[in-house]
Design a protein around this motif. Structure first.
Motif, PDB file in Angstrom:
ATOM      1  N   GLU A   1       0.836  -1.207   0.000  1.00  0.00           N
ATOM      2  CA  GLU A   1       0.000   0.000   0.000  1.00  0.00           C
ATOM      3  C   GLU A   1       0.871   1.256   0.000  1.00  0.00           C
ATOM      4  OE1 GLU A   1      -3.392   2.233   2.721  1.00  0.00           O
ATOM      5  OE2 GLU A   1      -2.833   0.171   3.189  1.00  0.00           O
ATOM      6  N   ALA A   2       1.947   1.241   0.785  1.00  0.00           N
ATOM      7  CA  ALA A   2       2.824   2.408   0.877  1.00  0.00           C
ATOM      8  C   ALA A   2       3.497   2.719  -0.450  1.00  0.00           C
ATOM      9  CB  ALA A   2       3.872   2.183   1.964  1.00  0.00           C
ATOM     10  N   PHE A   3       3.810   1.680  -1.204  1.00  0.00           N
ATOM     11  CA  PHE A   3       4.471   1.859  -2.499  1.00  0.00           C
ATOM     12  C   PHE A   3       3.543   1.360  -3.598  1.00  0.00           C
ATOM     13  CE2 PHE A   3       7.911   1.346   0.633  1.00  0.00           C
ATOM     14  CZ  PHE A   3       8.551   2.567   0.443  1.00  0.00           C
ATOM     15  N   GLY A   4       2.349   1.893  -3.640  1.00  0.00           N
ATOM     16  CA  GLY A   4       1.300   1.456  -4.549  1.00  0.00           C
ATOM     17  C   GLY A   4       1.644   1.532  -6.025  1.00  0.00           C
ATOM     18  N   ASN A   5       2.551   2.419  -6.398  1.00  0.00           N
ATOM     19  CA  ASN A   5       2.922   2.546  -7.808  1.00  0.00           C
ATOM     20  C   ASN A   5       3.936   1.488  -8.243  1.00  0.00           C
ATOM     21  OD1 ASN A   5       1.216   4.712  -8.210  1.00  0.00           O
ATOM     22  ND2 ASN A   5       2.775   6.208  -7.625  1.00  0.00           N
ATOM     23  N   SER A   6       4.485   0.759  -7.282  1.00  0.00           N
ATOM     24  CA  SER A   6       5.436  -0.291  -7.644  1.00  0.00           C
ATOM     25  C   SER A   6       4.667  -1.558  -8.009  1.00  0.00           C
ATOM     26  CB  SER A   6       6.393  -0.579  -6.480  1.00  0.00           C
ATOM     27  OG  SER A   6       5.687  -1.214  -5.440  1.00  0.00           O
ATOM     28  N   THR A   7       5.367  -2.518  -8.529  1.00  0.00           N
ATOM     29  CA  THR A   7       4.719  -3.784  -8.901  1.00  0.00           C
ATOM     30  C   THR A   7       5.141  -4.879  -7.918  1.00  0.00           C
ATOM     31  OG1 THR A   7       6.532  -4.279 -10.406  1.00  0.00           O
ATOM     32  CG2 THR A   7       4.574  -3.211 -11.354  1.00  0.00           C
ATOM     33  N   MET A   8       5.064  -4.560  -6.629  1.00  0.00           N
ATOM     34  CA  MET A   8       5.497  -5.470  -5.587  1.00  0.00           C
ATOM     35  C   MET A   8       4.419  -6.524  -5.332  1.00  0.00           C
ATOM     36  SD  MET A   8       7.073  -4.489  -1.808  1.00  0.00           S
ATOM     37  CE  MET A   8       7.264  -2.794  -2.208  1.00  0.00           C
ATOM     38  N   MET A   9       4.616  -7.711  -5.884  1.00  0.00           N
ATOM     39  CA  MET A   9       3.690  -8.816  -5.643  1.00  0.00           C
ATOM     40  C   MET A   9       3.960  -9.375  -4.248  1.00  0.00           C
ATOM     41  SD  MET A   9       2.021  -8.508  -8.352  1.00  0.00           S
ATOM     42  CE  MET A   9       0.913  -9.885  -8.319  1.00  0.00           C
ATOM     43  N   LEU A  10       3.136 -10.301  -3.789  1.00  0.00           N
ATOM     44  CA  LEU A  10       3.195 -10.788  -2.418  1.00  0.00           C
ATOM     45  C   LEU A  10       4.569 -11.336  -2.036  1.00  0.00           C
ATOM     46  CD1 LEU A  10       1.743 -11.350   0.248  1.00  0.00           C
ATOM     47  CD2 LEU A  10       1.078 -13.565  -0.682  1.00  0.00           C
TER      48      LEU A  10
END
Length: 173
Positions: free
Chosen positions: A94-103
């Motif tokens: 949520e904090a880095f919503g623009n990234s594509t950080m999957m689980l």
């Protein structure tokens, strides 16, 4: 790492092993709308020995017994929230919503951020055990759902046969 707060410390028995809980907070204001992400970790340490450093073992909340086994073998163990049971990774997503950080990546990020507390100035101010910096082990980060998603038909057959064998053995006992 913007702050670390000691929450609780317990010394166990005559052996001097300790269990300490810390709250780690990170400034994430550069990433988007969430200004700060915080989570708790447990640090389990064997009896301190003057002049000795210890290897470090990181594992997830659902594998705390592995951390205890690590301490019994002379490791400092850290239990961090990167599992299906307790998970801080959605906070970073949520904090880095623009990234594509999957689980899985987010869980690895939580483990990486946990390591930040073992760098100055935190090591001195928190009186953490001395660590052998080139001996760090980590289990995970993997979710059960992730493992099952990659299960091949052959793996499925083996898993089902093993489960059937376990059930049959329990019935015989």
């Amino acid at each position: 790492l913007s702050s670390v707060k000691s929450l609780n410390r317990t010394t166990h028995g005559n052996h001097g092993a300790t269990s300490s809980f810390y709250r780690l907070c990170f400034d994430t204001s550069a990433g988007g709308t969430v200004r700060e992400v915080c989570f708790e970790i447990e640090l389990l340490a064997p009896t301190p020995v003057l002049g000795r450093s210890f290897p470090l073992f990181l594992t997830q909340w659902n594998h705390r017994e592995w951390a205890l086994a690590g301490v019994a073998r002379g490791y400092v163990s850290v239990v961090y929230p990167g599992s299906d049971i307790r998970d801080a990774s959605p906070l970073f997503q949520e904090a880095f919503g623009n990234s594509t950080m999957m689980l899985i990546m987010a869980r690895a990020f939580v483990a990486s951020r946990t390591l930040d507390m073992f760098h100055p100035p935190w090591t001195h101010s928190l009186q953490l055990p001395n660590l052998t910096s080139n001996q760090i082990a980590i289990s995970g980060p993997v979710s059960y759902t992730h493992l099952r998603a990659h299960e091949t038909p052959e793996h499925l057959v083996c898993r089902l046969l093993l489960e059937k064998k376990k059930k049959k053995k329990k019935i015989q006992e």
